[in-house]
Design a protein around this motif. Sequence first.
Motif, PDB file in Angstrom:
ATOM      1  N   THR A  91      42.402  45.576  39.783  1.00 20.51           N
ATOM      2  CA  THR A  91      43.038  46.293  40.886  1.00 20.51           C
ATOM      3  C   THR A  91      42.940  47.804  40.682  1.00 20.51           C
ATOM      4  O   THR A  91      42.639  48.539  41.621  1.00 20.51           O
ATOM      5  CB  THR A  91      44.515  45.871  41.020  1.00 20.51           C
ATOM      6  OG1 THR A  91      44.568  44.470  41.274  1.00 20.51           O
ATOM      7  CG2 THR A  91      45.194  46.608  42.154  1.00 20.51           C
ATOM      8  N   SER A  92      43.162  48.264  39.462  1.00 19.91           N
ATOM      9  CA  SER A  92      43.103  49.713  39.198  1.00 19.91           C
ATOM     10  C   SER A  92      41.691  50.273  39.397  1.00 19.91           C
ATOM     11  O   SER A  92      41.531  51.447  39.698  1.00 19.91           O
ATOM     12  CB  SER A  92      43.602  50.029  37.786  1.00 19.91           C
ATOM     13  OG  SER A  92      42.686  49.564  36.819  1.00 19.91           O
ATOM     14  N   LYS A  93      40.678  49.433  39.267  1.00 16.50           N
ATOM     15  CA  LYS A  93      39.292  49.868  39.493  1.00 16.50           C
ATOM     16  C   LYS A  93      38.843  49.644  40.936  1.00 16.50           C
ATOM     17  O   LYS A  93      37.688  49.864  41.270  1.00 16.50           O
ATOM     18  CB  LYS A  93      38.342  49.113  38.556  1.00 16.50           C
ATOM     19  CG  LYS A  93      38.499  49.507  37.107  1.00 16.50           C
ATOM     20  CD  LYS A  93      37.493  48.764  36.259  1.00 16.50           C
ATOM     21  CE  LYS A  93      37.526  49.261  34.832  1.00 16.50           C
ATOM     22  NZ  LYS A  93      36.488  48.624  34.016  1.00 16.50           N
ATOM     23  N   GLY A  94      39.753  49.150  41.789  1.00 22.74           N
ATOM     24  CA  GLY A  94      39.426  48.918  43.185  1.00 22.74           C
ATOM     25  C   GLY A  94      38.663  47.631  43.441  1.00 22.74           C
ATOM     26  O   GLY A  94      38.092  47.446  44.509  1.00 22.74           O
ATOM     27  N   LYS A  95      38.662  46.726  42.468  1.00 23.37           N
ATOM     28  CA  LYS A  95      37.960  45.450  42.634  1.00 23.37           C
ATOM     29  C   LYS A  95      38.895  44.407  43.244  1.00 23.37           C
ATOM     30  O   LYS A  95      40.100  44.488  43.136  1.00 23.37           O
ATOM     31  CB  LYS A  95      37.425  44.960  41.294  1.00 23.37           C
ATOM     32  CG  LYS A  95      36.366  45.880  40.719  1.00 23.37           C
ATOM     33  CD  LYS A  95      35.829  45.345  39.425  1.00 23.37           C
ATOM     34  CE  LYS A  95      34.727  46.260  38.896  1.00 23.37           C
ATOM     35  NZ  LYS A  95      34.185  45.753  37.643  1.00 23.37           N
ATOM     36  N   VAL A  96      38.309  43.403  43.853  1.00 20.55           N
ATOM     37  CA  VAL A  96      39.061  42.359  44.546  1.00 20.55           C
ATOM     38  C   VAL A  96      39.690  41.379  43.554  1.00 20.55           C
ATOM     39  O   VAL A  96      39.060  40.986  42.577  1.00 20.55           O
ATOM     40  CB  VAL A  96      38.104  41.589  45.497  1.00 20.55           C
ATOM     41  CG1 VAL A  96      38.800  40.425  46.156  1.00 20.55           C
ATOM     42  CG2 VAL A  96      37.530  42.537  46.533  1.00 20.55           C
ATOM     43  N   THR A  97      40.950  40.997  43.844  1.00 15.65           N
ATOM     44  CA  THR A  97      41.622  39.960  43.054  1.00 15.65           C
ATOM     45  C   THR A  97      42.086  38.803  43.944  1.00 15.65           C
ATOM     46  O   THR A  97      42.722  37.877  43.460  1.00 15.65           O
ATOM     47  CB  THR A  97      42.840  40.531  42.300  1.00 15.65           C
ATOM     48  OG1 THR A  97      43.761  41.058  43.256  1.00 15.65           O
ATOM     49  CG2 THR A  97      42.428  41.582  41.310  1.00 15.65           C
ATOM     50  N   VAL A  98      41.741  38.849  45.226  1.00 14.50           N
ATOM     51  CA  VAL A  98      42.139  37.810  46.171  1.00 14.50           C
ATOM     52  C   VAL A  98      41.519  36.472  45.765  1.00 14.50           C
ATOM     53  O   VAL A  98      40.396  36.428  45.265  1.00 14.50           O
ATOM     54  CB  VAL A  98      41.701  38.203  47.599  1.00 14.50           C
ATOM     55  CG1 VAL A  98      42.008  37.099  48.595  1.00 14.50           C
ATOM     56  CG2 VAL A  98      42.355  39.492  48.013  1.00 14.50           C
ATOM     57  N   HIS A  99      42.245  35.398  45.987  1.00 14.22           N
ATOM     58  CA  HIS A  99      41.812  34.034  45.652  1.00 14.22           C
ATOM     59  C   HIS A  99      41.490  33.894  44.162  1.00 14.22           C
ATOM     60  O   HIS A  99      40.530  33.228  43.776  1.00 14.22           O
ATOM     61  CB  HIS A  99      40.624  33.591  46.495  1.00 14.22           C
ATOM     62  CG  HIS A  99      40.914  33.544  47.958  1.00 14.22           C
ATOM     63  ND1 HIS A  99      41.867  32.713  48.501  1.00 14.22           N
ATOM     64  CD2 HIS A  99      40.393  34.236  49.000  1.00 14.22           C
ATOM     65  CE1 HIS A  99      41.913  32.890  49.802  1.00 14.22           C
ATOM     66  NE2 HIS A  99      41.039  33.810  50.132  1.00 14.22           N
ATOM     67  N   ASN A 100      42.285  34.546  43.326  1.00 14.30           N
ATOM     68  CA  ASN A 100      42.175  34.443  41.871  1.00 14.30           C
ATOM     69  C   ASN A 100      40.829  34.932  41.337  1.00 14.30           C
ATOM     70  O   ASN A 100      40.277  34.352  40.405  1.00 14.30           O
ATOM     71  CB  ASN A 100      42.458  33.022  41.397  1.00 14.30           C
ATOM     72  CG  ASN A 100      43.816  32.526  41.839  1.00 14.30           C
ATOM     73  OD1 ASN A 100      44.657  33.307  42.282  1.00 14.30           O
ATOM     74  ND2 ASN A 100      44.047  31.245  41.735  1.00 14.30           N
ATOM     75  N   SER A 101      40.318  36.000  41.926  1.00 16.18           N
ATOM     76  CA  SER A 101      39.074  36.604  41.421  1.00 16.18           C
ATOM     77  C   SER A 101      39.406  37.414  40.183  1.00 16.18           C
ATOM     78  O   SER A 101      40.001  38.488  40.282  1.00 16.18           O
ATOM     79  CB  SER A 101      38.444  37.505  42.483  1.00 16.18           C
ATOM     80  OG  SER A 101      37.937  36.748  43.536  1.00 16.18           O
ATOM     81  N   GLY A 102      39.046  36.893  39.025  1.00 13.05           N
ATOM     82  CA  GLY A 102      39.333  37.570  37.775  1.00 13.05           C
ATOM     83  C   GLY A 102      38.909  36.721  36.591  1.00 13.05           C
ATOM     84  O   GLY A 102      38.414  35.603  36.746  1.00 13.05           O
ATOM     85  N   ARG A 139      35.082  34.323  41.122  1.00 13.33           N
ATOM     86  CA  ARG A 139      34.872  35.364  42.125  1.00 13.33           C
ATOM     87  C   ARG A 139      34.845  34.688  43.488  1.00 13.33           C
ATOM     88  O   ARG A 139      34.148  33.700  43.683  1.00 13.33           O
ATOM     89  CB  ARG A 139      33.558  36.121  41.916  1.00 13.33           C
ATOM     90  CG  ARG A 139      33.458  36.870  40.602  1.00 13.33           C
ATOM     91  CD  ARG A 139      34.451  38.029  40.531  1.00 13.33           C
ATOM     92  NE  ARG A 139      34.262  38.792  39.314  1.00 13.33           N
ATOM     93  CZ  ARG A 139      34.906  38.582  38.171  1.00 13.33           C
ATOM     94  NH1 ARG A 139      35.777  37.612  38.080  1.00 13.33           N
ATOM     95  NH2 ARG A 139      34.679  39.340  37.121  1.00 13.33           N
ATOM     96  N   THR A 140      35.604  35.246  44.420  1.00 11.77           N
ATOM     97  CA  THR A 140      35.593  34.769  45.797  1.00 11.77           C
ATOM     98  C   THR A 140      35.187  35.939  46.681  1.00 11.77           C
ATOM     99  O   THR A 140      35.776  37.022  46.595  1.00 11.77           O
ATOM    100  CB  THR A 140      36.968  34.224  46.223  1.00 11.77           C
ATOM    101  OG1 THR A 140      37.338  33.178  45.320  1.00 11.77           O
ATOM    102  CG2 THR A 140      36.924  33.677  47.634  1.00 11.77           C
ATOM    103  N   TYR A 141      34.185  35.723  47.515  1.00 13.19           N
ATOM    104  CA  TYR A 141      33.624  36.776  48.350  1.00 13.19           C
ATOM    105  C   TYR A 141      34.175  36.689  49.771  1.00 13.19           C
ATOM    106  O   TYR A 141      34.927  35.780  50.101  1.00 13.19           O
ATOM    107  CB  TYR A 141      32.100  36.687  48.309  1.00 13.19           C
ATOM    108  CG  TYR A 141      31.584  36.832  46.898  1.00 13.19           C
ATOM    109  CD1 TYR A 141      31.474  38.084  46.302  1.00 13.19           C
ATOM    110  CD2 TYR A 141      31.265  35.716  46.131  1.00 13.19           C
ATOM    111  CE1 TYR A 141      31.042  38.222  44.994  1.00 13.19           C
ATOM    112  CE2 TYR A 141      30.824  35.850  44.824  1.00 13.19           C
ATOM    113  CZ  TYR A 141      30.720  37.102  44.259  1.00 13.19           C
ATOM    114  OH  TYR A 141      30.300  37.229  42.954  1.00 13.19           O
ATOM    115  N   ARG A 142      33.809  37.641  50.627  1.00 10.53           N
ATOM    116  CA  ARG A 142      34.386  37.767  51.968  1.00 10.53           C
ATOM    117  C   ARG A 142      34.319  36.495  52.797  1.00 10.53           C
ATOM    118  O   ARG A 142      35.213  36.199  53.558  1.00 10.53           O
ATOM    119  CB  ARG A 142      33.704  38.898  52.736  1.00 10.53           C
ATOM    120  CG  ARG A 142      34.122  40.239  52.252  1.00 10.53           C
ATOM    121  CD  ARG A 142      33.556  41.307  53.119  1.00 10.53           C
ATOM    122  NE  ARG A 142      33.856  42.599  52.529  1.00 10.53           N
ATOM    123  CZ  ARG A 142      33.638  43.716  53.120  1.00 10.53           C
ATOM    124  NH1 ARG A 142      33.083  43.750  54.311  1.00 10.53           N
ATOM    125  NH2 ARG A 142      33.948  44.853  52.517  1.00 10.53           N
TER     126      ARG A 142
END
Length: 180
Positions: A91-102, A139-142
């Motif tokens: 999150t601090s780097k502006g990356k997506v965390t939606v749908h447990n992306s991590g 990773r979950t994309y758009r």
Amino acid sequence: MKKYAYVLLNLIIFSNLYSQDSPSVEKNQFKINILLPGFVYEHGFTTKNTLYSEISFGIGYRNNDYYGSEWSFYPTITEQFRHYYNLDRRTSKGKVTVHNSGGFVALHSDYRFKAISTNDALSSLESSFTIGTVWGFERTYRSNFNLGLNMGAGYNVSSNSNDSGFVPVLGFSLGWVIGK
């Protein structure tokens, strides 16, 4: 009265800002795996921990001098207690965390049922249970397209006790998150 309304409005605004700064896993998430056909349900217990449950089919190939070669298909149930460790950093780097992306570490277990062999005259692979630890990422994309990989080591106990021992644990999934 205006003073209380002003304080209440500020509390609502600041609580929403704080909740956006603190990412958390999805409370309930369903996925379809198309690589090894199956269904996944992931339940969030805390802001960083989930229980991942999957029912799918595995595919195996065996070739030796005695049995010859054969393809086999086997139903599998997989459970993982996952800890997502890098949601704040993403999150601090502006990356997506939606749908447990991590990234995550997990306690892994799976039960593989007796194989449904394409040639029963050659052999039938027995059921087995594996427990171990894995590291992985999701990773979950758009378009809700989902990619997952996890790997580690475990101990396999086979219904044929001669085949028990340490094994590599590898999981790869391609599919879609169902829902928003």
